[in-house]
Design an enzyme around this catalytic site. Structure first.
Site, PDB file in Angstrom:
ATOM      1  N   GLU A 137       0.877  -1.175   0.000  1.00  0.00           N
ATOM      2  CA  GLU A 137       0.000   0.000   0.000  1.00  0.00           C
ATOM      3  C   GLU A 137       0.907   1.216   0.000  1.00  0.00           C
ATOM      4  OE1 GLU A 137      -3.342   0.205  -0.028  1.00  0.00           O
ATOM      5  OE2 GLU A 137      -3.778  -1.931   0.065  1.00  0.00           O
ATOM      6  N   CYS A 162      -2.201   9.556   2.723  1.00  0.00           N
ATOM      7  CA  CYS A 162      -1.769   8.935   1.466  1.00  0.00           C
ATOM      8  C   CYS A 162      -2.685   9.294   0.303  1.00  0.00           C
ATOM      9  CB  CYS A 162      -1.668   7.430   1.625  1.00  0.00           C
ATOM     10  SG  CYS A 162      -3.209   6.679   2.168  1.00  0.00           S
TER      11      CYS A 162
END
Ligand code: NAD
Length: 471
Positions: free
Chosen positions: A215, A249
């Protein structure tokens, strides 16, 4: 934070493997109990987690509840509500040539998994994958980020008290400890963080043929045109960008738009920031801090890369950087090279939709892309002509809150996905199970040698039918 002794790591992993191989993590009841206990911990010790997040990132209590603690509780609720159906074997159809037979997909735990977490949502990103791993019946090693030391220490202190120590362990530390962990054999590694370390993780995993979920991040663009109410768009862009002081993010990294749209948008963004954080964000407890001095220095370096339309104030001692808008940023400026990951928003001029699509298409695939446009053709073209982990129309970051949407990157922004059922699947092996009765014997008389003329005709007729069906 107290780093785990390196020489303890092999025995710790071996202990988890022993427990897992004995089957203690398999029963649905065990999985439910772990998830329920974890939820209890998050509820009972919410105030402690809030305090740790405030210490590490200056996070407000409300934001900690919304984006970390509450998020995890919802994820656990969703898993508990669906666990029985996720665990159930699924029957699939059997082709005529194999009948009579039954075929099922049986999910089984992968084994012992390693979860490596980053510092920006240090609680949520350490435990969200763990929810999937436990739901799927695995043993887990959790490695929280050393760059959020208060949260890491709290996870290490509290989690082993509530979860089954035979199957869950927390390893604290930094590069040395993570390197020692990566030398061990795991059955899955789930890494959240930057792509440089993502490569290190993938290389170490390759040694043991361990599958990975990575990720990662990237520069998530926003495209805006004149077909939306710009003041509403500004409010959402500012919210998505400056939450957690830009250290998210999926935060909008930069904004693309025609020069006249960006000129109109800039003062609206200033207004939106004022509405969110007042005239003195440095004094506002709702506004976060930069995680450490190295990140602070890197971000301050970007302030010279454009015209500061608002913000720009910073204070090294407080690790404070005001929400900042950089106008007239050159496409080749340093701030446009790497993910910003801080409260600086560049406005980059494009000549129109084609230019914006070409610009984004010429770069690495981002974790998210956001489009503010009421024009269906514009939306369709972004959906079909660009690639990104997720895509949000008129709203940043929200796609990751929908449990049935896969959350993950593509290309440089990562591989694999999780959340909801996908977390369960990410940590499960889907075993193909076929059962064919020995009688009646349909194999020897059809597809096994010796190939008589009758069998040859049968096979050709059958393959012919298949071919017909596929045209
Ligand atoms: P970080 O520095 O905390 O690193 C993440 C983990 O990697 C830590 O646990 C750390 O101990 C470990 N690590 C660091 N260096 C290592 C090395 N050399 N070898 C082995 N392990 C090592 O976090 P970060 O990477 O700065 O996190 C920020 C990045 O993460 C950004 O790029 C952001 O976009 C991305 N991110 C992605 C997601 C997502 O869900 N896709 C979520 C949050 C952050």
């Amino acid at each position: 934070m107290t780093a785990t002794a390196l020489d303890r790591i092999p025995a710790l992993v071996a202990g988890l493997r022993y427990s897992q191989s004995r089957g203690i993590t398999r029963p649905e009841s065990w999985r439910r109990e772990q998830l329920t206990r974890l939820r209890g911990l998050l509820r009972d010790r919410g105030a402690d987690f809030e305090a740790a997040l405030r210490e590490d990132l200056g996070k407000s209590g409300t934001e900690a509840q919304l984006t970390e603690i509450g998020f995890l509780v919802s994820e656990i609720d969703h898993s508990l509500a669906n666990l029985a159906s996720w665990m159930r074997p699924r029957r699939v159809r059997v082709p005529l040539a194999v009948q009579p037979a039954s075929a099922r997909i049986v999910p089984e735990p992968l084994g012992v998994v390693l979860v490596i977490a980053p510092w920006n949502y240090p609680l949520m990103l350490a435990l969200s994958p763990v929810i999937g791993a436990l739901a799927a019946g695995n043993a887990v090693v959790i490695k929280p980020s050393e760059l959020a030391p208060a949260t890491s220490a709290l996870i290490a202190r509290l989690v082993p008290d509530v979860l089954d120590r035979r199957a869950v362990a927390v390893v604290e530390g930094g590069v040395l400890e993570t390197t020692a962990l990566l030398a061990e054999r795991f059955d899955h590694i789930f890494y959240t963080g930057n792509a440089r370390v993502g490569r290190i993780v993938a290389r170490a995993a390759a040694e043991h043929l361990t599958p990975v979920t990575l990720e990662l991040g990237g520069k998530s663009p926003v495209y805006i045109d004149g077909t939306v109410p710009l003041h509403l768009a500004a409010q959402r862009i500012a919210w998505g960008k400056f939450m957690n002081a830009g250290q998210t993010c999926v935060a909008p990294d930069y904004v693309l738009g025609r020069p006249e749209i960006l000129r109109e948008l800039a003062p609206l963004l200033a207004e939106a920031v004022h509405d969110l954080y007042g005239s003195a964000p440095a004094q506002n407890p709702d506004y976060g801090r930069i995680v450490n001095a190295a990140q602070f220095d890197r971000l301050v370096g970007y302030l010279a890369d454009g015209e500061i339309a608002f913000g720009g104030e910073h204070d090294a001692e407080q690790r404070f950087i005001a929400p900042t808008l950089l106008a007239k940023v050159d496409r080749g400026a340093p701030v446009m090279r790497d993910e910003i990951f801080g409260p600086i928003l560049p406005l980059v001029e494009v000549s129109g939709l084609d230019d914006a699509l070409a610009f984004v298409g010429g770069r690495e695939k981002p974790l998210a892309a956001y489009v503010f446009s009421g024009n269906p053709t514009v939306r369709r073209r972004w959906e079909q002509e660009t690639s990104s982990g997720g895509l949000g129309f008129d709203a940043p970051a929200l796609h990751l809150v929908v449990p049935d949407l896969p959350f993950g990157g593509v290309g440089e922004s990562g591989m694999g996905a999780y959340h909801g059922e996908r977390s369960f699947r990410a940590f499960s092996h889907e075993k193909a199970v076929l059962a064919k009765p020995l009688t009646p014997d349909t194999l020897a008389s059809t597809i096994m040698p010796p190939f008589t003329a009758r069998k040859d005709a049968l096979v050709r007729r059958w393959l012919g039918k298949l071919r017909e069906r596929s045209v």
